[in-house]
Design an enzyme around this catalytic site. Structure first.
Site, PDB file in Angstrom:
ATOM      1  N   VAL A 289      -0.251  -4.294   1.708  1.00 51.66           N
ATOM      2  CA  VAL A 289       0.448  -4.116   2.974  1.00 51.66           C
ATOM      3  C   VAL A 289      -0.357  -3.153   3.850  1.00 51.66           C
ATOM      4  O   VAL A 289      -0.766  -2.078   3.395  1.00 51.66           O
ATOM      5  CB  VAL A 289       1.869  -3.576   2.754  1.00 51.66           C
ATOM      6  CG1 VAL A 289       2.598  -3.461   4.097  1.00 51.66           C
ATOM      7  CG2 VAL A 289       2.640  -4.487   1.806  1.00 51.66           C
TER       8      VAL A 289
ATOM      9  N   ASP B 169      14.401 -10.559  -6.536  1.00 58.72           N
ATOM     10  CA  ASP B 169      13.559  -9.445  -6.970  1.00 58.72           C
ATOM     11  C   ASP B 169      14.067  -8.129  -6.391  1.00 58.72           C
ATOM     12  O   ASP B 169      13.333  -7.393  -5.744  1.00 58.72           O
ATOM     13  CB  ASP B 169      12.108  -9.702  -6.528  1.00 58.72           C
ATOM     14  CG  ASP B 169      11.118  -8.786  -7.254  1.00 58.72           C
ATOM     15  OD1 ASP B 169      11.482  -8.259  -8.323  1.00 58.72           O
ATOM     16  OD2 ASP B 169       9.997  -8.615  -6.754  1.00 58.72           O
TER      17      ASP B 169
END
Length: 633
Positions: free
Chosen positions: A32, A141
């Protein structure tokens, strides 16, 4: 922002639009970056998939499809998805930039959270999951790394849809990715690789467990060992790790992490309702630590704030004014009376005694402040003992139903635990009656109106009402209820009813031309009744059924009576006297009466053609169609 390692993408403009400023984090499937969307002049978080995944066409296709779907999610607690693309093998996702930290960062820095702090974080997480579930998404998740806390206290959930894209990928690159997430996988994900909204509820329950204990419930040397425990063991109560955790928080975790999906909360919304109820009964939150950065709950907003402590560092003592230390002239000695000395001594002693009494009164006497001990989740007897031990009394209020607190245990206390009271004060508690349930009454055979009344008065409601034929129960009466009688239900649960239309109609069987006994048996076999009458018939033999009413083939209700007409044979006829008439006239007269004629020539030689005699004779009564023999001369 990570700056210690040089990254080749930093400084590059992806897809001619996103200029990468720096790296924020690196995970199992993506890195990221902080980037600037030069087209819209805004900061975004750019998630770039690792090359191994980007080289898998199947993954790229699924990733793009899931990203497009996730972009439709609009909720204040969901990290927004702005764009996705593929820039010459650089597969990326442009998302809302949330400056701050993850719950994983908070747990690393502060350790376990208080129950109140944990529930403040969990509320918006469940709101985000509920919004996603209503839009047709399952996160798959839920874990601390995917829960973000912004610098201004907002809580957001990230990575909707990405778990599904990875789960469907067969590339060897994805092998081993469960190492970081297996601690949060539901049993059905481990066993069958399937997930629904209750799988997210399970993950949220594990998240709550870790926030209040500082650790996940299962550990092992391999992901397989951890996965095995999810399938074969119940998640332990958090209070087994930290005994101060309230029973209500234990109950939240226990129900959310049941191994069977049917036994968990049916939705994130149901989980959220209980979280809010439990949070309302907890004492106010305190700072997580005394470090420079202190995480605190900001009241009822459901947000968190990170602020530096306001305490100023200790410094050197302020010097006294020089005049305070200058030598002072010795006081002049004065002569005091003995009485004044005695009064002074008495005054000092009284002051000391008063101070001692005040100290005793406030510290150990009736004036002392006593914090209400933690009694929620205890039986009243145990709570009474705990309160009496510190000089407080217990009073039971009106008991209340609870979905999470077992019957006979305390749901809440007023004042709440931690509140300062004086000795002898009373704490009023609400004791659980257990879950509010009502048994479905016995409704079979009851008229519909009566059944509706019984359900309403029993705190249930009427669901769907359908009709069905029934061989035993009369029309208009209840045949069955679903759920069945005796089932314990939550209040206002609908109960479906089936009402009888009576026996199923049947067609009248074919009975024409059969005997009365045969026809009667055939009718009774299908639930019909028979009556009979007789009449003459020239076409149906004596004793057989001439007609039936209702006619054969007509559909009628069971129990209907069928009227049978039985043949008596042809009607009777009086034989005309034809003796002395010519043969032709005699024949015509007998046939006109419905009789048959047979000629008998008495004297073959002489033929006059006259009737000499007849049999049966004139005036006799015979059945129509009978044969009359005439003798001619």
């Amino acid at each position: 922002m990570e700056t210690t390692v040089r990254d080749a993408l930093v400084g590059r403009t992806v897809d001619g639009r996103y200029r990468i400023v720096g790296r924020l984090a690196r995970g199992g499937m993506a890195t990221v970056y902080e980037a600037v969307d030069e087209r819209l002049d805004r900061t975004v978080a750019l998630k770039v998939m690792h090359p191994g995944l980007a080289e898998d066409p199947g993954f790229v296709s699924r990733f793009q499809r899931e990203a497009k779907a996730a972009a439709r999610l609009a909720d204040p607690h969901v990290v927004g998805v702005f764009d996705q693309g593929d820039d010459d093998g650089t597969v990326y996702l442009a998302m809302e930039y949330v400056p701050g930290r993850t719950v994983r960062d908070v747990l690393r820095e502060h350790g376990p959270l208080t129950p109140e702090q944990a529930l403040v974080i969990l509320e918006p997480v469940l709101q985000a999951l509920e919004a996603a579930h209503q839009a047709g998404f399952v996160h798959r998740d839920v874990k601390p790394e995917n829960v973000l806390i912004s610098d201004d206290g907002k809580i957001k959930v990230a990575d909707f849809g990405l778990a599904r894209a990875v789960a469907d990928t067969t590339s060897s690159t994805t092998q081993g990715m469960l190492i970081g997430t297996v601690a949060y996988l539901s049993p059905e994900q481990v066993e069958r690789g399937v997930a629904d909204i209750r799988s997210d509820v399970y993950g949220a329950g594990i998240l709550l467990y870790e926030m209040v204990t500082g650790q996940v419930p299962y550990a092992g040397e391999t992901p397989l060992a951890v996965a095995y425990q999810h399938v074969n063991a119940d998640v332990p109560a958090p209070s087994t790790i930290r005994p101060a955790i309230p029973y209500d928080v234990d109950a939240l975790v226990t129900r959310a992490t049941r191994r069977s999906p049917q036994e968990r909360y049916p939705s994130a919304e149901a989980f959220l309702d209980d979280v809010r109820r439990v949070r309302a009964g907890l004492p106010a939150a305190t700072p997580l630590s005394q470090s420079q950065d202190t995480l605190v709950v900001t009241g009822d907003t459901g947000e968190l704030a990170v602020a530096a402590e306001a305490a100023a560092p200790a410094g050197p003592a302020t010097p006294k004014d020089p005049s305070d230390t200058a030598p002072q002239p010795a006081p002049k000695r004065r002569r005091r009376r003995r009485r004044g000395l005695v009064v002074g001594i008495v005054f000092v002693l009284l002051a000391i005694a008063g101070a001692a009494f005040a100290a005793w009164y406030l510290a150990a006497g009736p004036g002392r402040s006593i914090p209400v001990p933690g009694i929620v989740g205890l039986q009243p007897a145990a709570a009474t003992a705990a309160l009496n031990e510190v000089g407080l009394a217990l009073e039971e209020g009106e008991p209340a139903y609870s979905e999470t607190v077992k019957s006979g245990l305390i749901i809440s206390a007023d004042p709440t635990p931690g509140t300062e009271l004086s000795e002898g004060d009373t704490v009023t508690v609400v004791v659980s009656r257990g879950p509010e349930r009502y048994d479905v009454p016995a409704l079979k055979g009851k008229p519909l109106d009566k059944a509706k009344s019984l359900l309403t008065s029993g705190n249930l409601r009427v669901g769907d009402v359908t009709e069905a034929y029934d061989e035993k129960i009369k029309a208009g009466l209840v045949v069955s209820a679903d759920p069945k009688a005796g089932t314990a239900l939550k209040p206002d649960t609908p109960v479906d009813l089936v009402v009888s239309k009576g026996p199923k109609p049947v067609p009248v069987p074919k009975v024409l031309g059969t005997s009365l006994s045969s026809a009667t048996k055939a009718l009774e076999k299908v639930g019909l009744k028979a009556t009979s009458s007789e009449e003459y018939s020239t076409s149906v033999a004596t004793g057989l059924v001439v007609s039936a009413n209702p006619t054969p083939g007509t559909v009628v209700k069971k129990g209907t009576t069928v009227a049978l007409v039985i043949s008596k044979g042809p009607p009777p006829v009086t034989v005309p006297n034809v003796v002395g008439l010519g043969a032709d006239d005699a024949r015509a007269k007998l046939e006109a009466a419905g009789l048959r004629v047979q000629e008998d020539q008495l004297v073959p030689v002489i033929k006059f053609g006259l009737v000499y005699s007849q049999s049966p004779g004139g005036g006799d009564v015979v059945p129509a169609g009978s044969t009359i023999t005439i003798s001619l001369v």
